[in-house]
Design an enzyme around this catalytic site. Structure first.
Site, PDB file in Angstrom:
ATOM      1  N   ASP A 198      30.241  31.755  75.567  1.00  0.00           N
ATOM      2  CA  ASP A 198      29.037  30.936  75.450  1.00  0.00           C
ATOM      3  C   ASP A 198      29.181  29.681  76.296  1.00  0.00           C
ATOM      4  O   ASP A 198      30.301  29.250  76.592  1.00  0.00           O
ATOM      5  CB  ASP A 198      28.809  30.518  73.988  1.00  0.00           C
ATOM      6  CG  ASP A 198      28.538  31.718  73.093  1.00  0.00           C
ATOM      7  OD1 ASP A 198      28.104  32.756  73.612  1.00  0.00           O
ATOM      8  OD2 ASP A 198      28.777  31.594  71.878  1.00  0.00           O
TER       9      ASP A 198
HETATM   10  N1  URA Z   1      32.230  34.352  69.979  1.00  0.00           N
HETATM   11  C1  URA Z   1      31.281  33.389  70.069  1.00  0.00           C
HETATM   12  O1  URA Z   1      30.591  33.091  69.102  1.00  0.00           O
HETATM   13  N2  URA Z   1      31.132  32.777  71.263  1.00  0.00           N
HETATM   14  C2  URA Z   1      31.898  33.033  72.333  1.00  0.00           C
HETATM   15  O2  URA Z   1      31.724  32.410  73.384  1.00  0.00           O
HETATM   16  C3  URA Z   1      32.880  34.021  72.221  1.00  0.00           C
HETATM   17  C4  URA Z   1      33.033  34.681  71.036  1.00  0.00           C
END
Ligand code: URA
Length: 245
Positions: free
Chosen positions: A105
């Site tokens: 993310d």
């Molecule tokens: N899980 C999440 O919630 N975000 C990420 O970036 C990776 C795994």
């Protein structure tokens, strides 16, 4: 190397520098191809050519592999109209066709593999392979007492199926809340955040610390990158593992 490549691009892809730098090195007469000094940057190089720079052979690898310690605020994409992409952090890298393996993310930090090897990418992210990915998580509060058991059983995050078994390790209290390490063998959308949310907690900070048994180099500052070592690449190519239920 599959196609014929221009000499300047070949040199850039060997890590000599940018195409522009390669051109001036070639024009300075420092490069030979199959025994002859070449001053033409557009000369086509084939698989069998021996290219020497100042008498030392250049090695052209088929694929490139980089470990980036992704900072917050950039997107795991090759192009984006609004935000910085992770590729913008690979300053001075001239390999073609690089892309991030999977996604973190925008507000997640940590280990992102960047390569142009589609086969390895597929092996690392395909759901059937169950490659372990470990995250360091800070949540706003302590998870329920039975959280370790619930993660092991499979959390319901509202998808068609339960999450696969995951391994939770409590690390300890931090000033914002509580810190954990969570190991998953799949990569659903916002998975870690949704798993914590399903147990009543909010993820405040998330960082991926390992992929398939390869740890994020603790010496890599946020936003820094380096090439994978041969050993690391070997682990990613040959050693995958599963979280035991
Ligand atoms: N899980 C999440 O919630 N975000 C990420 O970036 C990776 C795994």
């Amino acid at each position: 190397m599959s196609d014929m490549l221009r000499l300047d691009r070949f040199m850039a892809e060997c890590g000599v520098g940018s195409r522009k730098q390669a051109v001036s090195i070639i024009k300075a007469g420092r490069v030979s191809v199959d025994g002859n000094i070449v001053k033409e940057p557009g000369l086509k190089i084939s698989d069998g050519s021996t290219v020497l720079l100042d008498g030392t052979a250049l090695k052209h690898e088929k694929f490139s592999y980089y470990m980036l310690n992704k900072p917050m605020g950039c997107v795991s994409a090759v192009k984006d109209n609004l935000s910085d992409t992770v590729l913008e952090y690979l300053k001075g890298v001239h390999a073609r066709g690089l892309f991030p393996v999977g996604r973190l993310d925008k507000d997640t930090e940590g280990f992102l593999l960047i390569t142009n090897d589609g086969e390895l990418c597929h092996a690392l992210i395909s759901p059937g392979r169950h490659v372990e990915k470990t995250y360091y998580v800070i949540s706003d509060k302590r998870l329920p007492r039975n959280a370790r058991f619930l993660f092991k059983k499979g959390i319901d995050i509202g998808d068609e199926s339960l999450c696969l078994p995951a391994h939770l390790k409590a690390i300890g209290p931090v000033k914002e809340g509580m810190s954990y390490e969570l190991t998953l063998t799949e990569g659903r959308f916002h998975q870690v955040k949704r798993m914590f949310y399903a147990l009543g907690c909010k993820v405040l900070y998330l960082k991926r610390v390992s992929i398939g048994g390869v740890m994020l180099d603790p010496g890599l500052d946020t936003g820094a990158f380096r090439a994978l070592t041969t050993e690391e690449l070997d682990i990613l190519k040959n050693g995958t593992s599963e979280v035991k239920p």
